[in-house]
Design an enzyme around this catalytic site. Structure first.
Site: not given
Ligand code: GLA
Length: 349
Positions: A142, A154
């Site tokens: 990512e 995620d």
């Molecule tokens: C995105 C990021 C996660 C997390 C969320 C907020 O999804 O990829 O790592 O920080 O935002 O909770």
């Protein structure tokens, strides 16, 4: 996660779920707590391993990427292919792949479309390691693809998803505990209509604010709000207050789920939204309006923004059947179920 078979003879089907975070946003990179679940919207890749190039067609975008291996540059076109290129580069993959990507996860909606894609790609092209290594590979990908310094919310949700369960994640301990979803709770996701891209958002700035606070008071996940009196900058203090109070809400929400107390669970979601809106300032006017509207529906216990914010989706906890048609608000909405982890099947062609 993979079996040893002749790659050229093998048809590969890789599936990776998206996720909805029930509560605990912007806590992962601060070593805090979150309570997401993998969902029955996801990415599927079907194809064959072999050859010396990556050829993937995206049904969603109706475009095809063709890249000779090894891939030297991740900043390629079409843009979605950057995630694929980043995964291939991180894996230093040798065999190529020819296949098709389909996805039911809406893009830029806070449901982890990119982690789902990255993990599906890794499994399709032959990732061979532990789920934890897979999550870390996707996190690195990512960053390589779009420069977002994301946490592991995620990726953990995707690789450790558990059918019928939410996941209590402690990011300091890297521990994941499945929590049964009670029968009296239905989870609905409604798109606000505002697309967001993490790269274009103030995500990195929020993360930096948390790091600044923690350089003064120590690990935010083990601080109390009183400790924040040592932080003189008012904005940094509010950002840190969100993280500290959100971690406590995750613990309380987990107890509420375990006790099948849907009302208490919903109230904590509402409070989480307030904190993300006022202290962390990652909501938008449209999302706030949608949250307010959804909370007025009889049988809705709570509603909040989910994921990084700056647009995207709202998650709703309600009585089963309280929302008959999740698409009736903005045209895009889903009733979601807690699902199992990413997986790959190798079938003899
Ligand atoms: C995105 C990021 C996660 C997390 C969320 C907020 O999804 O990829 O790592 O920080 O935002 O909770």
């Amino acid at each position: 996660m993979t079996a040893a078979v002749n790659p050229a003879m093998t048809r590969v089907v890789a599936r990776a779920p998206g996720r909805v975070n029930l509560i605990g946003d912007h806590t992962d990179y601060a070593g805090g707590l979150a309570l997401p679940m993998a969902i029955d919207l996801g990415t599927t890749i079907i194809g064959h391993r072999g050859g010396d190039q990556l050829r993937l067609h995206s049904e969603q975008f109706r475009t095809t990427m063709i890249e000779a291996l090894p891939i030297m540059d991740t900043q390629i076109e079409p843009t979605w292919a950057r995630y694929v290129a980043a995964v291939a580069t991180e894996m230093r993959v040798s065999p190529g792949f020819d296949g098709t990507i389909t996805s039911t996860v809406p893009l830029g909606a806070g449901l982890s479309s990119s982690a789902s894609l990255e993990i599906a790609v890794a499994l399709a092209i032959g990732f061979d390691g532990t789920p934890m290594e897979l999550a870390l590979l996707a996190q690195r990908s990512e960053f390589a693809a779009v420069g977002v310094p994301c946490g592991l919310l995620d990726q953990f949700s995707c690789v450790f998803g558990c059918d019928g369960h939410a996941l209590l994640i402690d990011f300091n301990a890297s521990s994941i505990e499945p929590v049964p979803m009670p029968e009296n709770l239905e989870i609905i996701v409604v798109h606000s209509g505002i697309e967001r891209t993490l790269a274009g958002s103030a995500y990195a700035e929020r993360r930096a604010a948390c790091e600044m606070a923690s350089s003064i008071v120590g690990d935010l996940a083990s601080c109390s709000v009183d400790d924040l009196s040592a932080v003189s900058d008012r904005v940094i203090r509010r950002r840190a207050r969100h993280v500290i109070t959100e971690c406590q809400r995750v613990l309380d929400a987990t107890s509420a789920l375990r006790g099948e107390d849907a009302i208490a669970f919903g109230a904590l979601m509402n409070e989480s939204h307030r904190s993300l809106r006022d202290d962390f300032e990652v909501s938008t006017h449209e999302v706030d309006e949608l949250v307010g509207h959804l909370r007025l529906i009889p049988g809705v216990h709570g509603a909040r923004m989910t994921g990084a914010g700056f647009g995207g989706c709202v998650v709703v906890a309600c009585e089963p059947g309280a929302i008959v048609d999740p698409t009736s608000f903005t045209g895009r909405g889903w009733k979601v179920r807690a699902s199992g982890p990413a997986r790959v099947e190798l079938l003899e062609a």
